[in-house]
Design an enzyme around this catalytic site. Structure first.
Site, PDB file in Angstrom:
ATOM      1  N   LYS A 217     -10.194   2.241  -2.430  1.00  0.00           N
ATOM      2  CA  LYS A 217     -10.398   1.697  -1.077  1.00  0.00           C
ATOM      3  C   LYS A 217     -11.755   2.123  -0.532  1.00  0.00           C
ATOM      4  O   LYS A 217     -12.051   3.310  -0.415  1.00  0.00           O
ATOM      5  CB  LYS A 217      -9.273   2.203  -0.181  1.00  0.00           C
ATOM      6  CG  LYS A 217      -9.198   1.598   1.201  1.00  0.00           C
ATOM      7  CD  LYS A 217      -7.896   2.087   1.892  1.00  0.00           C
ATOM      8  CE  LYS A 217      -7.709   1.505   3.278  1.00  0.00           C
ATOM      9  NZ  LYS A 217      -6.375   1.856   3.837  1.00  0.00           N
TER      10      LYS A 217
ATOM     11  N   CYS B  76      -5.878  -2.855   2.511  1.00  0.00           N
ATOM     12  CA  CYS B  76      -5.623  -2.715   3.962  1.00  0.00           C
ATOM     13  C   CYS B  76      -6.889  -2.864   4.833  1.00  0.00           C
ATOM     14  O   CYS B  76      -7.339  -3.972   5.039  1.00  0.00           O
ATOM     15  CB  CYS B  76      -4.900  -1.416   4.232  1.00  0.00           C
ATOM     16  SG  CYS B  76      -3.950  -1.474   5.780  1.00  0.00           S
TER      17      CYS B  76
ATOM     18  N   GLU C 124       0.839  -1.209   0.000  1.00  0.00           N
ATOM     19  CA  GLU C 124       0.000   0.000   0.000  1.00  0.00           C
ATOM     20  C   GLU C 124       0.878   1.265   0.000  1.00  0.00           C
ATOM     21  O   GLU C 124       1.838   1.342   0.761  1.00  0.00           O
ATOM     22  CB  GLU C 124      -0.905  -0.006   1.237  1.00  0.00           C
ATOM     23  CG  GLU C 124      -1.946   1.111   1.232  1.00  0.00           C
ATOM     24  CD  GLU C 124      -2.814   1.114   2.493  1.00  0.00           C
ATOM     25  OE1 GLU C 124      -2.420   0.495   3.496  1.00  0.00           O
ATOM     26  OE2 GLU C 124      -3.895   1.738   2.471  1.00  0.00           O
TER      27      GLU C 124
END
Lengths: 303, 303
Positions: free
Chosen positions: B119, B156, B46
């Site tokens: 995300k 994540c 990331e």
């Protein structure tokens, strides 16, 4: 909330024969031992008083089913009242002529029935012919309120579905409890057996992690042979309790009967959820397709 | 399906400094090494080319963001074309003035952009002030079609949500790929640090198990200090790949840079899903409440 912060939980794991009264006595003995050691809540294994008859499809096994309340739940209720503990018991429920469920009943400390949960996800695989016996549950995923807290009871195959655990926690479950009956097929290789066992424990620990609540699974042990003398399941025991971060707190042996006692601090869930605030950040605006069988209609990039 | 049965995947894990060009070179070097060793698909960590600036809320860090396509994605695209590999890269995306995302871009073997994923779940915790920087994604949970298969890319914090993994698999993802940046707070005790690390790996292994597809997570390593000189994150590296039963196939070290190469047999998913048919048995008639923030209105037993 009405529960105490501390909850002493016991899991009663044992092998089953084809002698129903004998098996039931093993459960009752385990409950008595658990209570003597200070348990407030006892979780029995799936279909704790019978052999795992789903190894074959045989109509006569419907004779094992009982209504709830019925003889076995009454016997457990009497014991719950006598010992002043809460008991979670998995039973083969006869609901009506020709209508049967795989049902967990929760017996309160006063001997009353706090509630039932009917297994929602029904498996059907070689050696686990459950779709023949058990009508899929219609209780939905609802925790059962008891004097000790809200119990999120799910049964065996349910444990492979994160949706079930999530729905229980969203409805306020303080803990997830899984009566289960799972084992190895002797024909599988050792590596495959190990993968299956690890997957079983991992996915349940993940339910604890995703939801910030403890998880307990009570599994039978022993080797049971199918009616045809060929099929055989080596039930892997290994009942366990994990905390709200998925951490393993206690584990029973693979092949021996056990009364596994764990003192849980239910207030830890608040701390864990503050530090890992998954419930805060769920994208509920984007989850509708979870109610689809498959997202066939979705267009991706170059489709 | 268009993918090969075998997929050689590489994860490029490294520490980041505050020198953006230096960090980017570490990623490019890793990609070159991966390609030389036979990788077809490379997953970067990331925000691979910057330090983890989210340790503080500082407006000037928005200067690190780039449009897609933009300088960094173009550089990666050129390399993808040169090496004839697919690259999954996490970038700080500038979408418009004042509108920023944490975005993964997939670069095809011909240098084109196969797709992007923004995300969806954005964390915000001490040391991880991401809600300040990243607007929640609006791509939804859609895998990206590539010449190697459908890539279910999540980022994540997404890894803590079983819903995200499920929606990707229901849309046909052949694999789940997580660029991530997670580590230990030095103030936490060792036992707590171990719980966090175990939970991180366990929940991702569970996504593999629940969905019968492989999972890979690429995490940065190294210790990074916040601008105030006080906060510090020890990124725990440990990038890993798990197979469709959640079994660990490979793991990178905690503190060292690594190019982790794994040859996956994507056709195993078919076998695993036949033996563990979770998609067959989902109770989609009873999942609607997954779109609720909380099931407050539910009545349970004695409420």
């Amino acid at each position: 909330m009405t529960y105490k912060k501390t909850l002493t939980l016991a899991l009663v794991q044992h092998a089953c024969s084809r002698d129903y009264p004998y098996n039931l006595e093993r459960s009752l003995d385990g409950i008595r031992e658990a209570a003597a050691r200070g348990a407030q809540l006892v979780l029995l294994q799936e279909l704790h008083s019978s052999h795992y008859f789903c190894q074959q499809e045989q109509s006569s096994y419907f004779d094992l089913a009982e209504s709830i309340p019925g003889p076995t739940s009454n016997r457990l209720a009497t014991l719950a009242q006598e010992l002043e503990i809460v008991i979670v018991a998995s039973l083969f429920e006869k609901r009506a002529a020709g209508l049967y469920h795989n049902t967990a009943v929760v017996l309160e400390r006063d001997g009353s029935i706090a509630g039932i949960y009917r297994k929602m996800h029904i498996p059907d695989d070689p050696g686990y012919y459950e779709k023949f016996y058990f009508t899929p549950g219609d209780t939905g995923f609802l925790p059962i309120q008891t004097s000790l807290g809200k119990l999120g009871i799910l049964i065996c195959w349910d444990q492979w579905f994160p949706e079930a655990a999530r729905l229980m926690s969203l409805a306020g479950a303080d803990i997830l409890l899984y009566p289960t009956a799972i084992g190895w097929d002797k024909q599988d290789e050792t590596a495959e057996q190990q993968h299956q066992y690890s997957a079983w424990r991992t996915i349940q620990q993940a339910h604890a992690i995703a939801n910030g609540i403890p998880v307990a699974a009570c599994n039978r042990c022993g080797i049971e042979t199918a009616d045809d003398g060929k099929g055989q399941i080596h039930f892997w025991g290994s009942s366990f309790v994990a905390g709200p971060q998925g951490e393993l707190l206690a584990k029973a042996p693979t092949d021996d009967a056990a009364v596994l006692l764990v003192e849980l601090d239910l207030s830890r869930s608040e701390t864990v959820r503050r530090n890992w605030p998954c419930l805060r950040d769920r994208r509920i605006d984007a989850y509708a397709d979870l109610s689809l069988r498959y997202r066939d209609q979705i267009k991706t990039g170059r489709d």
